[in-house]
Scaffold this motif. Structure first.
Motif, PDB file in Angstrom:
ATOM      1  N   LEU A 190       3.236   6.836  -6.522  1.00  0.00           N
ATOM      2  CA  LEU A 190       4.298   5.939  -6.975  1.00  0.00           C
ATOM      3  C   LEU A 190       4.114   5.635  -8.329  1.00  0.00           C
ATOM      4  O   LEU A 190       5.079   5.574  -9.157  1.00  0.00           O
ATOM      5  CB  LEU A 190       4.141   4.871  -6.034  1.00  0.00           C
TER       6      LEU A 190
ATOM      7  N   TYR B  37       0.957  -3.789 -10.824  1.00  0.00           N
ATOM      8  CA  TYR B  37       0.247  -2.403 -10.688  1.00  0.00           C
ATOM      9  C   TYR B  37      -1.087  -2.772 -11.200  1.00  0.00           C
ATOM     10  O   TYR B  37      -1.331  -2.900 -12.258  1.00  0.00           O
ATOM     11  CB  TYR B  37       0.776  -1.325 -11.197  1.00  0.00           C
TER      12      TYR B  37
ATOM     13  N   THR C  15       0.798  -1.300  -0.124  1.00  0.00           N
ATOM     14  CA  THR C  15       0.119  -0.109  -0.181  1.00  0.00           C
ATOM     15  C   THR C  15       1.033   1.271  -0.106  1.00  0.00           C
ATOM     16  O   THR C  15       0.212   2.324  -0.087  1.00  0.00           O
ATOM     17  CB  THR C  15      -1.042   0.034   1.207  1.00  0.00           C
ATOM     18  N   SER C  16       2.177   0.955  -0.307  1.00  0.00           N
ATOM     19  CA  SER C  16       3.011   2.361  -0.150  1.00  0.00           C
ATOM     20  C   SER C  16       4.222   2.138  -1.082  1.00  0.00           C
ATOM     21  O   SER C  16       4.608   0.875  -1.039  1.00  0.00           O
ATOM     22  CB  SER C  16       3.123   2.900   1.187  1.00  0.00           C
ATOM     23  N   GLU C  17       5.091   3.239  -1.080  1.00  0.00           N
ATOM     24  CA  GLU C  17       6.353   2.941  -1.860  1.00  0.00           C
ATOM     25  C   GLU C  17       7.314   2.183  -0.991  1.00  0.00           C
ATOM     26  O   GLU C  17       8.159   1.628  -1.128  1.00  0.00           O
ATOM     27  CB  GLU C  17       6.715   4.442  -2.085  1.00  0.00           C
ATOM     28  N   GLU C  18       6.994   2.634   0.486  1.00  0.00           N
ATOM     29  CA  GLU C  18       8.064   1.992   1.544  1.00  0.00           C
ATOM     30  C   GLU C  18       7.785   0.571   1.638  1.00  0.00           C
ATOM     31  O   GLU C  18       8.772  -0.084   1.626  1.00  0.00           O
ATOM     32  CB  GLU C  18       7.503   2.862   2.710  1.00  0.00           C
ATOM     33  N   ASP C  19       6.638   0.209   1.316  1.00  0.00           N
ATOM     34  CA  ASP C  19       6.326  -1.333   1.262  1.00  0.00           C
ATOM     35  C   ASP C  19       7.000  -1.793   0.135  1.00  0.00           C
ATOM     36  O   ASP C  19       7.762  -2.864   0.492  1.00  0.00           O
ATOM     37  CB  ASP C  19       4.798  -1.687   1.418  1.00  0.00           C
ATOM     38  N   LEU C  20       7.035  -1.293  -0.779  1.00  0.00           N
ATOM     39  CA  LEU C  20       7.607  -1.874  -2.083  1.00  0.00           C
ATOM     40  C   LEU C  20       9.020  -1.821  -1.853  1.00  0.00           C
ATOM     41  O   LEU C  20       9.683  -2.738  -2.341  1.00  0.00           O
ATOM     42  CB  LEU C  20       7.067  -0.916  -3.425  1.00  0.00           C
TER      43      LEU C  20
ATOM     44  N   HIS D 291      -4.190   3.378  -3.755  1.00  0.00           N
ATOM     45  CA  HIS D 291      -3.419   3.635  -2.679  1.00  0.00           C
ATOM     46  C   HIS D 291      -2.070   4.269  -3.134  1.00  0.00           C
ATOM     47  O   HIS D 291      -1.560   5.092  -2.091  1.00  0.00           O
ATOM     48  CB  HIS D 291      -3.203   2.411  -1.890  1.00  0.00           C
ATOM     49  N   CYS D 292      -1.569   4.326  -4.236  1.00  0.00           N
ATOM     50  CA  CYS D 292      -0.252   4.602  -4.600  1.00  0.00           C
ATOM     51  C   CYS D 292      -0.151   5.455  -5.775  1.00  0.00           C
ATOM     52  O   CYS D 292       0.666   4.967  -6.802  1.00  0.00           O
ATOM     53  CB  CYS D 292       0.515   3.408  -4.695  1.00  0.00           C
ATOM     54  N   ARG D 293      -1.074   6.419  -6.032  1.00  0.00           N
ATOM     55  CA  ARG D 293      -1.039   7.240  -7.300  1.00  0.00           C
ATOM     56  C   ARG D 293       0.280   7.730  -7.536  1.00  0.00           C
ATOM     57  O   ARG D 293       0.493   7.891  -8.841  1.00  0.00           O
ATOM     58  CB  ARG D 293      -2.109   8.204  -7.320  1.00  0.00           C
TER      59      ARG D 293
ATOM     60  N   ILE E 202      -0.020  -3.926  -6.147  1.00  0.00           N
ATOM     61  CA  ILE E 202       0.136  -2.517  -5.790  1.00  0.00           C
ATOM     62  C   ILE E 202      -1.151  -1.810  -6.362  1.00  0.00           C
ATOM     63  O   ILE E 202      -1.395  -1.704  -7.679  1.00  0.00           O
ATOM     64  CB  ILE E 202       1.175  -1.658  -6.018  1.00  0.00           C
TER      65      ILE E 202
END
Length: 174
Positions: free
Chosen positions: A115, A75, A52-57, A111-113, A107
């Motif tokens: 990114l 995606y 749900t986030s760039e950090e998760d990725l 939630h991650c527009r 992803i």
């Protein structure tokens, strides 16, 4: 014309990422023993991540690189029927013995527009295959067979130069 709206699609996608288990123990329904078995199977798919986030990725990319595993990133959007079909297919692929050592991450566009914009994702679903923390292949399209073919190529170390990081801006249709 879309029917059902965003909430219906989100509920359907939730079933793909975390399949529902019917706990109605009435006549002809799932038994408690079968429920335990199904939940155990779902938990064994430890190679699938809903991010749900760039950090998760970033964490999953790093973890895959440290463990020497390939990572397939999809995606998608909750309202995209083609995305649902692809995710369902990839979930089955992730459970196959051949691909148990591959990480699969999904992803959601909603939630991650930022990114997706940063990565230049313009069409959904878009897939990437990472090796050692680097994008090796990138394409868009909902064909599970094409995704599996590209993953097999990457596992064998062949056919990856065509979509190497230097050519990443040339997103190819699957």
């Amino acid at each position: 014309a879309r029917t059902g709206g965003k909430h219906t699609a989100a509920k359907a996608l939730a079933g793909v990422l975390q399949p529902r288990v019917d706990t109605n123990y009435g006549e002809g329904s799932l038994t408690p023993e079968r429920e335990v078995e199904l939940r155990h199977r779902m938990n064994n798919l430890a190679n699938i991540f809903a991010l749900t986030s760039e950090e998760d990725l970033d964490k999953v990319i790093k973890m895959a690189a440290e463990q020497g595993r390939l990572l397939v990133v999809t995606y998608y959007a909750s309202w995209c029927r083609a995305c649902h079909k692809l995710l369902s297919g990839l979930q089955k692929v992730a459970g196959e013995d051949t691909f148990r050592e591959v990480f699969f991450a999904h992803i959601d566009f909603e939630h991650c527009r930022g990114l997706l914009k940063e990565k230049g994702v313009r069409k959904l679903p878009t897939l990437e295959i990472y090796r050692d923390g680097t994008v090796r292949q990138r394409w868009f399209g909902a064909k599970k067979d094409r995704a599996v073919e590209r993953l097999r190529q990457e596992m064998q170390g062949v056919g990856v130069e065509r979509d190497a990081p230097s050519a990443i801006s040339n997103v190819a249709a699957a």
